[in-house]
Write a protein that holds these residues in place. Sequence first.
Motif, mmCIF file in Angstrom:
data_model
loop_
_atom_site.group_PDB
_atom_site.id
_atom_site.type_symbol
_atom_site.label_atom_id
_atom_site.label_comp_id
_atom_site.label_asym_id
_atom_site.label_seq_id
_atom_site.Cartn_x
_atom_site.Cartn_y
_atom_site.Cartn_z
ATOM 1 N N ASP A 237 0.884 -1.173 0.000
ATOM 2 C CA ASP A 237 0.000 0.000 0.000
ATOM 3 C C ASP A 237 0.914 1.213 0.000
ATOM 4 O O ASP A 237 1.238 1.777 1.047
ATOM 5 C CB ASP A 237 -0.910 -0.005 1.227
ATOM 6 N N LEU A 238 1.343 1.623 -1.197
ATOM 7 C CA LEU A 238 2.372 2.647 -1.336
ATOM 8 C C LEU A 238 1.758 3.973 -1.768
ATOM 9 O O LEU A 238 1.025 4.030 -2.756
ATOM 10 C CB LEU A 238 3.418 2.202 -2.364
ATOM 11 N N GLN A 239 2.056 5.007 -1.017
ATOM 12 C CA GLN A 239 1.574 6.344 -1.374
ATOM 13 C C GLN A 239 2.337 6.853 -2.582
ATOM 14 O O GLN A 239 3.564 6.757 -2.655
ATOM 15 C CB GLN A 239 1.756 7.306 -0.188
ATOM 16 N N GLU A 240 1.608 7.397 -3.522
ATOM 17 C CA GLU A 240 2.234 7.873 -4.744
ATOM 18 C C GLU A 240 2.848 9.252 -4.550
ATOM 19 O O GLU A 240 2.514 9.976 -3.630
ATOM 20 C CB GLU A 240 1.207 7.915 -5.882
ATOM 21 N N GLU A 241 3.782 9.568 -5.457
ATOM 22 C CA GLU A 241 4.431 10.876 -5.507
ATOM 23 C C GLU A 241 5.085 11.243 -4.176
ATOM 24 O O GLU A 241 4.927 12.364 -3.666
ATOM 25 C CB GLU A 241 3.431 11.957 -5.922
ATOM 26 N N LEU A 242 5.835 10.303 -3.651
ATOM 27 C CA LEU A 242 6.587 10.594 -2.429
ATOM 28 C C LEU A 242 7.829 11.413 -2.760
ATOM 29 O O LEU A 242 8.420 11.256 -3.836
ATOM 30 C CB LEU A 242 7.007 9.295 -1.748
#
Length: 582
Positions: free
Chosen positions: A455-460
């Motif tokens: 569950d990876l947050q985008e645009e880090l």
Amino acid sequence: MKDWSSHHYLKVFIFILVPMLLLIDKNESYDLQNQLSPYLFWGMLLFSILLAVMVAKSVEKRTQMRLRQLKEELDSLRNTGKPLSVADDHFGEIAQSVNDINENLSNKQRINKAILDSIPLGIIFYDDQGKVMYVNQKAYEITGYTKEEIERFTVKGNILNHSEYVFWKTLHSGESFFGFESFCPTKDGREIPVMTSTKPLYDSESKQMIGIISTFIDISEQNRLRKVEQHAKVMLDHISDGVITVDNFGVINGFNRGAEEMTGFKTEEVLGKYYDDVFIKRKTIFTKLTQTLRSGREYSNYKKEMIDVSGEKVFLMITTRILRNEQGKQIGAMGIYKDITLMVELEQQIQRAEKLAVVGELAAGTAHEIRNPLTTIKGFIQVFENELKDNDKKQYIHLVLDEINRINEIIKEMLLLANPSDSFKKWMQINQIIKETITFMSAEGAMYNVELVTDLQEELPLVFIDEGQIKQVFVNMIRNAIQAMKKGGIMEIASLYNPIQQRIEVIFTDHGEGIPEEQLPRVYEPFYTTKHDGTGLGIPVSFRIMKNHDGDLQIFSTQGEGTKVVLFFPIQTDDSFIDGQE
């Protein structure tokens, strides 16, 4: 000639006239003229009549004079309070009665005035036209004006500015107003804040309104104390420590923002309540304050561990003090609760770092001593393998070489623990490294029936890291989680950006057996392991790598539920980029 009074003339008149009337008797057979000469008879009768008229005139004159005197004395009584003169007549009796009544009224007025002057409120009585009719002593003291000056005021003038609307509304409608703030100007030019109330007055018999009573009290000191209290509250609310105060009965009368955050209670929920009733379920932590209140014993820097409202473990340093007034009399107690969780964690990290340094130096020296002969052993075994023709025996050679390689890997970790290799840091996307690590770790997960889910947050934001070292940390965390999930299941790997802390967090969550609470602090120690084939170096090495990246590694675990490992990567907003673009 002697000045006879009217009653003297009246006595003479009666003395002459009455005998004459007695001589006149209709039943007698002889005539009055035979008894007295006609001239004497009529002369005496005329004299008596004249005397009676004179007496009447004298009485009337003296009565009018006495009435005028009484009127003048009544006016004097009304203006100066001087009593009426008391003469030896019927008017004297009236004057004495008036004096008695006046004295009685004067006594009552003095008592009423003494009562009104003793009241710590300014009191002003206005008639139904708005004219000042009475002012008590406190009003003089507050305003600084004299009685004569105040009596010339009207409500539109100098008394109780900004309250004209309320005054006239009370005067015209009979409506009362209580506790509104206005200003009372003083003779020296100041405007004193006052709390004012207005109430109409009615005649007890006619029920007609005869005026209004306006009362006011100087609230300058209350306002000053209120400002001091507000200032103190603002200061306390900006202190991160929790501060709670109670009175001598244990009732909470102070509760700052730090106490709200620490306990989960709002100030309005606890003020006015008994301290023990609010914190009955947290006696092990918060009873120090009541102990101080009851016994007088003060605590300084008393350390205690507790679970906060979010379920997290925190460490508190508790200090209690007795509160005393200027005379030294006890008026309550105060408790100060300082959250030292970060300090305790820092101390633990320092202790772990010191242990790692000591163990690392020892491991480095030992590793070098082992590695050199191990290299020789491996070389000769490889020679034997090439010369050996028996394939059955070669499998033992392969087993020996595998174990030697495993020893070499352990030695590499020991050297990394002592002194991590030179970093080759560059700006990278953390999500990309996570995906690459999962690609080659999925097969190992499948062997244990563990599915890796992300569950990876985008645009880090990008992070400045050594790719190889961070991959090694990820591998260690995933491998530990897979091995902990003996029954298989799903392991979650998440990433997110924390804008408040200015960092990226990578979270590894398994649903395995969990770590017992008493063992959790020891997992950071080198060579400590609960696995029969573990080395106890995975977490210490990973922790050392994260520290070398100015980050952190924290472990949260509940036995029987699973473990969560959080990696923290700091970012620099001026130098970091999103999606690899400037």
